[in-house]
Design a protein around this motif. Sequence first.
Motif, short mmCIF file in Angstrom:
data_model
loop_
_atom_site.label_atom_id
_atom_site.label_comp_id
_atom_site.label_asym_id
_atom_site.label_seq_id
_atom_site.Cartn_x
_atom_site.Cartn_y
_atom_site.Cartn_z
N VAL A 1 0.72 -1.10 0.17
CA VAL A 1 -0.14 0.04 0.09
C VAL A 1 0.93 1.20 0.02
O VAL A 1 0.46 2.15 -0.82
CB VAL A 1 -1.09 -0.02 1.24
CG1 VAL A 1 -1.59 1.40 1.51
CG2 VAL A 1 -1.97 -0.98 1.07
N VAL A 2 1.80 1.17 0.88
CA VAL A 2 2.84 2.35 0.87
C VAL A 2 3.48 2.57 -0.50
O VAL A 2 3.55 3.84 -0.86
CB VAL A 2 3.97 2.18 2.22
CG1 VAL A 2 4.82 3.17 1.95
CG2 VAL A 2 3.21 2.26 3.29
N TYR A 3 4.15 1.63 -0.92
CA TYR A 3 4.78 1.95 -2.09
C TYR A 3 3.75 2.28 -3.71
O TYR A 3 4.03 3.03 -4.26
CB TYR A 3 5.57 0.72 -2.66
CG TYR A 3 6.87 0.40 -1.79
CD1 TYR A 3 7.51 1.47 -1.97
CD2 TYR A 3 7.05 -0.61 -1.04
CE1 TYR A 3 9.01 1.62 -1.20
CE2 TYR A 3 8.07 -0.39 -0.23
CZ TYR A 3 9.03 0.47 -0.26
OH TYR A 3 10.17 0.48 0.53
N GLY A 4 2.47 1.78 -3.35
CA GLY A 4 1.38 1.85 -4.24
C GLY A 4 1.14 3.49 -4.21
O GLY A 4 0.85 4.16 -5.30
N VAL A 5 0.90 3.94 -2.99
CA VAL A 5 0.63 5.46 -2.98
C VAL A 5 1.82 6.20 -3.33
O VAL A 5 1.65 7.31 -4.05
CB VAL A 5 0.39 5.67 -1.34
CG1 VAL A 5 0.24 7.25 -1.17
CG2 VAL A 5 -1.03 4.99 -0.93
N THR B 1 4.04 5.71 -5.62
CA THR B 1 4.04 5.47 -6.85
C THR B 1 2.82 6.22 -7.81
O THR B 1 3.16 6.96 -8.77
CB THR B 1 3.90 3.97 -7.46
OG1 THR B 1 4.87 3.40 -7.13
CG2 THR B 1 3.85 3.86 -9.01
N THR B 2 1.82 6.31 -7.08
CA THR B 2 0.89 7.15 -7.55
C THR B 2 1.16 8.57 -7.48
O THR B 2 0.84 9.34 -8.53
CB THR B 2 -0.37 7.02 -6.63
OG1 THR B 2 -0.92 5.50 -6.84
CG2 THR B 2 -1.67 7.72 -7.15
N VAL B 3 1.51 9.08 -6.36
CA VAL B 3 1.93 10.31 -6.13
C VAL B 3 3.17 10.86 -7.12
O VAL B 3 3.04 11.96 -7.74
CB VAL B 3 2.48 10.53 -4.76
CG1 VAL B 3 3.26 12.15 -4.72
CG2 VAL B 3 1.33 10.66 -3.80
N ASN B 4 4.05 9.87 -7.42
CA ASN B 4 5.25 10.34 -8.26
C ASN B 4 4.51 10.28 -9.87
O ASN B 4 5.07 11.30 -10.44
CB ASN B 4 6.32 9.00 -8.43
CG ASN B 4 7.06 9.29 -7.07
OD1 ASN B 4 7.37 10.33 -6.36
ND2 ASN B 4 7.56 7.99 -6.74
N VAL B 5 3.59 9.28 -10.15
CA VAL B 5 3.12 9.55 -11.51
C VAL B 5 2.32 10.95 -11.56
O VAL B 5 2.54 11.65 -12.76
CB VAL B 5 2.34 8.37 -11.79
CG1 VAL B 5 1.33 8.31 -12.98
CG2 VAL B 5 3.34 7.06 -11.87
N LEU B 6 1.56 11.33 -10.64
CA LEU B 6 0.77 12.32 -11.01
C LEU B 6 1.71 13.60 -10.89
O LEU B 6 1.61 14.69 -11.34
CB LEU B 6 -0.08 12.62 -9.53
CG LEU B 6 -1.56 11.81 -9.58
CD1 LEU B 6 -2.17 12.06 -8.30
CD2 LEU B 6 -2.28 11.95 -10.65
#
Length: 54
Positions: free
Chosen positions: A32-36, A38-43
């Motif tokens: 979950v932490v790495y997913g969040v 990754t999402t922030v980095n992509v955004l």
Amino acid sequence: MKFLKSLAVVLCALALSGCTLLAIADAAGSAVVYGVKTTVNVLDAVTPDIINKK
């Protein structure tokens, strides 16, 4: 003596299952932490002006 061996086996099984549950919870939390992240980095890469308001 047989009762003590049976008790030891049951206690070991409970300890192992508890450790397994902790390992699964740890892996899920890390995912979950790495997913969040990754999402922030992509955004941030797609729309840097929204996240980095300078």
